[in-house]
Design a protein around this motif. Structure first.
Motif, PDB file in Angstrom:
ATOM      1  N   UNK A 165       0.811  -1.208   0.000  1.00 13.76           N
ATOM      2  CA  UNK A 165       0.000   0.000   0.000  1.00 13.76           C
ATOM      3  C   UNK A 165       0.850   1.266   0.000  1.00 13.76           C
ATOM      4  N   UNK A 166       2.069   1.189  -0.525  1.00 14.13           N
ATOM      5  CA  UNK A 166       2.941   2.356  -0.632  1.00 14.13           C
ATOM      6  C   UNK A 166       2.931   2.820  -2.080  1.00 14.13           C
ATOM      7  N   UNK A 167       2.553   4.062  -2.311  1.00 13.57           N
ATOM      8  CA  UNK A 167       2.446   4.596  -3.661  1.00 13.57           C
ATOM      9  C   UNK A 167       3.461   5.703  -3.865  1.00 13.57           C
ATOM     10  N   UNK A 168       3.956   5.826  -5.087  1.00 12.51           N
ATOM     11  CA  UNK A 168       4.933   6.845  -5.446  1.00 12.51           C
ATOM     12  C   UNK A 168       6.339   6.301  -5.294  1.00 12.51           C
ATOM     13  N   UNK A 169       7.159   6.512  -6.305  1.00 11.48           N
ATOM     14  CA  UNK A 169       8.515   5.952  -6.292  1.00 11.48           C
ATOM     15  C   UNK A 169       9.348   6.454  -5.125  1.00 11.48           C
ATOM     16  N   UNK A 170       9.269   7.760  -4.821  1.00  9.01           N
ATOM     17  CA  UNK A 170      10.073   8.285  -3.708  1.00  9.01           C
ATOM     18  C   UNK A 170       9.602   7.701  -2.385  1.00  9.01           C
ATOM     19  N   UNK A 171       8.293   7.570  -2.210  1.00  9.89           N
ATOM     20  CA  UNK A 171       7.765   6.968  -0.978  1.00  9.89           C
ATOM     21  C   UNK A 171       8.213   5.519  -0.840  1.00  9.89           C
ATOM     22  N   UNK A 172       8.225   4.779  -1.943  1.00 14.36           N
ATOM     23  CA  UNK A 172       8.680   3.389  -1.908  1.00 14.36           C
ATOM     24  C   UNK A 172      10.154   3.315  -1.529  1.00 14.36           C
ATOM     25  N   UNK A 173      10.962   4.185  -2.119  1.00 14.09           N
ATOM     26  CA  UNK A 173      12.397   4.194  -1.809  1.00 14.09           C
ATOM     27  C   UNK A 173      12.623   4.578  -0.350  1.00 14.09           C
ATOM     28  N   UNK A 174      11.931   5.601   0.125  1.00 15.82           N
ATOM     29  CA  UNK A 174      12.053   6.011   1.528  1.00 15.82           C
ATOM     30  C   UNK A 174      11.653   4.864   2.456  1.00 15.82           C
ATOM     31  N   UNK A 175      10.610   4.140   2.082  1.00 15.22           N
ATOM     32  CA  UNK A 175      10.121   3.028   2.900  1.00 15.22           C
ATOM     33  C   UNK A 175      11.165   1.913   3.003  1.00 15.22           C
ATOM     34  N   UNK A 176      11.720   1.481   1.873  1.00 15.85           N
ATOM     35  CA  UNK A 176      12.673   0.361   1.925  1.00 15.85           C
ATOM     36  C   UNK A 176      13.965   0.748   2.629  1.00 15.85           C
ATOM     37  N   UNK A 177      14.443   1.970   2.410  1.00 12.89           N
ATOM     38  CA  UNK A 177      15.672   2.410   3.076  1.00 12.89           C
ATOM     39  C   UNK A 177      15.423   2.547   4.581  1.00 12.89           C
TER      40      UNK A 177
END
Length: 159
Positions: free
Chosen positions: A60-72
């Motif tokens: 449920x994570x949308x947006x490339x920057x949000x996804x990158x921030x989430x995994x990091x």
């Protein structure tokens, strides 16, 4: 929906967003996440490897920057639990959960009467980002406000 079914589904959704690790060195006492630095190249100081890390952005994570921030962020949190003061970032990969539209129709007869029906099913699974890293303990880390090695200028000044 029964409460126990809701709790089971909620737990399953949370587990899909978790990080994991494989110990390859010696873990240390946990540290605050704010003390874990992300390195995109090996640090200049000596370091010890603690664990291999994996994480995902969650469904449920949308947006490339949000996804990158989430995994990091998840890599840093997992490293902090193991007492690492750094994560040597290894890369990301996009995962596709599959999405599509299905259409079905059917018909039949029973006792002289004819019946027909149809349906449409939609499956939407957003693309997730997966990341890998190595939890490390840097023996002489640079200060947290040090930006690290700088890239050479694109157009160096001429003398």
């Amino acid at each position: 929906m029964s409460r126990s079914l809701f709790i089971a589904l909620f737990a399953l959704a949370l587990s899909a967003c978790a990080s994991s690790h494989v110990i390859t060195g010696r873990p240390r006492p946990p540290v605050p996440v704010s003390q874990v630095r992300v390195y995109f190249a090996p640090p200049p100081s000596r370091y010890e490897e603690i664990a291999l890390l994996e994480s995902n952005s969650g469904a449920f994570t949308y947006g490339e920057q949000n996804k990158m921030d989430s995994v990091v962020g998840k890599l840093r949190a997992e490293a902090a639990k193991l007492g690492a003061n750094g994560v040597l970032f290894q890369g990301t990969q996009d995962g596709y959960g599959g999405s599509g539209v299905s259409v079905g129709a059917g018909g039949g007869s029973f006792g002289g009467r004819h019946y027909s029906g149809g349906g449409v099913g939609v499956s939407i699974s957003p693309r997730q980002k997966f990341a890998r890293g190595v939890a490390i303990y840097v023996l002489d880390p640079p200060p947290m406000n040090d930006p690290g090695p700088q890239a050479p200028p694109v157009n160096p000044p001429r003398n």
